[in-house]
Design a protein around this motif. Structure first.
Motif, mmCIF file in Angstrom:
data_model
loop_
_atom_site.group_PDB
_atom_site.id
_atom_site.type_symbol
_atom_site.label_atom_id
_atom_site.label_comp_id
_atom_site.label_asym_id
_atom_site.label_seq_id
_atom_site.Cartn_x
_atom_site.Cartn_y
_atom_site.Cartn_z
ATOM 1 N N ALA A 114 -40.302 -2.590 31.504
ATOM 2 C CA ALA A 114 -41.317 -3.317 30.731
ATOM 3 C C ALA A 114 -42.357 -3.952 31.658
ATOM 4 C CB ALA A 114 -40.655 -4.384 29.865
ATOM 5 N N VAL A 115 -41.899 -4.521 32.770
ATOM 6 C CA VAL A 115 -42.817 -5.147 33.726
ATOM 7 C C VAL A 115 -43.744 -4.096 34.345
ATOM 8 C CG1 VAL A 115 -42.950 -6.278 35.984
ATOM 9 C CG2 VAL A 115 -41.370 -7.134 34.240
ATOM 10 N N ALA A 116 -43.166 -2.968 34.744
ATOM 11 C CA ALA A 116 -43.979 -1.903 35.350
ATOM 12 C C ALA A 116 -45.028 -1.390 34.372
ATOM 13 C CB ALA A 116 -43.080 -0.760 35.815
ATOM 14 N N ALA A 117 -44.625 -1.196 33.111
ATOM 15 C CA ALA A 117 -45.564 -0.720 32.095
ATOM 16 C C ALA A 117 -46.674 -1.736 31.853
ATOM 17 C CB ALA A 117 -44.816 -0.417 30.798
ATOM 18 N N PHE A 118 -46.317 -3.005 31.835
ATOM 19 C CA PHE A 118 -47.309 -4.056 31.604
ATOM 20 C C PHE A 118 -48.322 -4.113 32.746
ATOM 21 C CE2 PHE A 118 -48.831 -8.464 31.732
ATOM 22 C CZ PHE A 118 -49.203 -8.650 30.402
ATOM 23 N N ARG A 119 -47.831 -4.019 33.962
ATOM 24 C CA ARG A 119 -48.739 -4.083 35.115
ATOM 25 C C ARG A 119 -49.675 -2.875 35.168
ATOM 26 N NH1 ARG A 119 -48.302 -7.046 39.482
ATOM 27 N NH2 ARG A 119 -48.688 -5.216 40.802
ATOM 28 N N ARG A 120 -49.178 -1.718 34.697
ATOM 29 C CA ARG A 120 -50.018 -0.519 34.687
ATOM 30 C C ARG A 120 -51.085 -0.584 33.597
ATOM 31 N NH1 ARG A 120 -45.113 2.361 35.344
ATOM 32 N NH2 ARG A 120 -45.097 2.731 33.095
ATOM 33 N N SER A 121 -50.673 -1.007 32.401
ATOM 34 C CA SER A 121 -51.553 -0.857 31.238
ATOM 35 C C SER A 121 -52.294 -2.118 30.815
ATOM 36 C CB SER A 121 -50.736 -0.343 30.051
ATOM 37 O OG SER A 121 -49.711 -1.275 29.703
ATOM 38 N N VAL A 122 -51.818 -3.307 31.234
ATOM 39 C CA VAL A 122 -52.428 -4.550 30.758
ATOM 40 C C VAL A 122 -53.071 -5.341 31.891
ATOM 41 C CG1 VAL A 122 -52.067 -6.713 29.500
ATOM 42 C CG2 VAL A 122 -50.800 -4.655 28.843
ATOM 43 N N ALA A 123 -52.262 -5.815 32.832
ATOM 44 C CA ALA A 123 -52.794 -6.648 33.915
ATOM 45 C C ALA A 123 -51.804 -6.669 35.079
ATOM 46 C CB ALA A 123 -53.037 -8.076 33.415
ATOM 47 N N PRO A 124 -52.321 -6.746 36.315
ATOM 48 C CA PRO A 124 -51.435 -6.784 37.489
ATOM 49 C C PRO A 124 -50.868 -8.168 37.739
ATOM 50 C CG PRO A 124 -53.707 -6.860 38.195
ATOM 51 C CD PRO A 124 -53.747 -6.725 36.696
ATOM 52 N N ALA A 125 -50.172 -8.703 36.746
ATOM 53 C CA ALA A 125 -49.585 -10.039 36.871
ATOM 54 C C ALA A 125 -48.360 -10.005 37.772
ATOM 55 C CB ALA A 125 -49.201 -10.565 35.489
ATOM 56 N N CYS A 126 -47.981 -11.177 38.264
ATOM 57 C CA CYS A 126 -46.737 -11.334 39.015
ATOM 58 C C CYS A 126 -45.651 -11.832 38.062
ATOM 59 C CB CYS A 126 -46.913 -12.323 40.154
ATOM 60 S SG CYS A 126 -48.154 -11.821 41.376
ATOM 61 N N PHE A 127 -44.409 -11.509 38.379
ATOM 62 C CA PHE A 127 -43.294 -11.875 37.507
ATOM 63 C C PHE A 127 -42.171 -12.503 38.314
ATOM 64 C CE2 PHE A 127 -45.559 -8.782 35.051
ATOM 65 C CZ PHE A 127 -45.352 -9.133 33.735
#
Length: 308
Positions: A114-127
């Motif tokens: 889920a984190v990888a998908a979010f960083r690819r498609s939404v924003a390069p946030a840190c987790f």
């Protein structure tokens, strides 16, 4: 009473006592003397005209008024952090960090994907990801230690907003070579004739299994207990043991056929649900809204297991 007091250090001291349950422990964490913390608590209680704590032999517990103030303080703390981060981001000095707490089953593959998908498609946030028990995840959300919790629940929790909920029935899992693997239907009592591999006592799964055993009037004893799902599944694959899991965590192995989900009528109805949790009445930043939407979309309804 002036609202100015709600913006002062007194509230920070108060919240530390709520979190630790002790003036002495709060003072240690704040690096001040206990009398300084005690004075600030007394000041707040004087300003509000009501006790904020119930003094007990085992520590200090927030009163009803204290619970209201603690909820406000946590929301204010999170919102202050958010404003600071957004201003820093405008200057290009920082990236937004999303703090997530989840139970062990989600941490292995679901959350990383889920984190990888979010960083690819939404924003390069840190987790930042913290793994805890189901109750521990909820407590971390309530204490504002994390932005979002991904956990299991048996019902509503105080000061918690549920952003997503879906039923999470318990499956009885065996290896494809198990004597019961191809049975059309198996009673819960029949499972008890085989070795059990159970999650540790702090898990929601263990609590549910205890409930089922109590209903049958039998004792459930495990030959292997572990807080790690992979250990339970690995043992099940090489033995005649029965283990239990939510369907989401064993979906690939069910699809491949190496593990089998038994049809057990007693397990069909479950009060347990998967929840995405945030602090109640908190104003969520857009990035967190987007991540919660991503998690919700990635939590599909349970697959119907078809017997071959």
């Amino acid at each position: 009473m002036s609202v100015r007091i709600l913006q002062e250090a007194a509230v920070r001291y108060f919240l530390e006592v709520v979190n630790t349950g002790s003036i002495a422990d709060a003072a240690t964490r704040l690096n001040v003397v206990p009398s300084a913390v005690s004075r600030q608590i007394t000041r707040l209680e004087s300003e509000f005209g009501t006790p904020l704590f119930v003094r007990q032999s085992r520590g200090m517990v927030p009163s009803k008024a204290g619970e209201v103030l603690a909820a406000f303080a946590r929301r204010a703390q999170l919102e202050s952090e958010q404003v600071s981060l957004e201003i820093d981001a405008l200057r290009g000095e920082t990236e937004r960090t999303l703090r997530l707490a989840c139970t062990e089953g989600f941490a292995g593959s679901f959350v990383p994907q889920a984190v990888a998908a979010f960083r690819r498609s939404v924003a390069p946030a840190c987790f930042q990801v913290i793994v805890d028990t189901a109750a521990g995840v909820t407590q971390r959300v309530r204490d504002a230690e994390v932005d979002v919790g991904l956990t299991f629940s048996f019902g509503p929790a105080k000061d918690i907003h549920v952003a997503f909920s879906a039923p999470s029935p318990v499956l009885a899992i065996v290896a494809a070579s198990h004597p019961l693997a191809h049975a059309a239907q198996v009673s819960f009592r029949e499972l008890l004739a085989y070795p059990l591999a159970l999650p540790d006592v702090h898990s929601t799964l263990h609590r549910l299994i205890d409930v089922y055993c109590s209903r049958e009037g039998v004792a459930c004893k495990s030959v292997l207990s572990s807080g790690t799902l992979e250990t339970l599944l690995g043992f099940t694959l090489v033995s005649e043991a029965v283990t239990f899991s939510g369907e989401l965590f064993v979906r690939p192995r069910l699809a491949s056929g190496e593990l089998i989900a038994l049809s057990v009528p007693e397990l069909v109805t479950s009060e347990r649900a998967i929840e995405i949790q945030t602090l109640a009445r908190r104003e969520l930043p857009p990035l967190l809204h987007a991540f919660i939407a991503q998690l919700s979309a990635d939590l599909p309804p349970p697959m119907r297991v078809v017997k071959k």
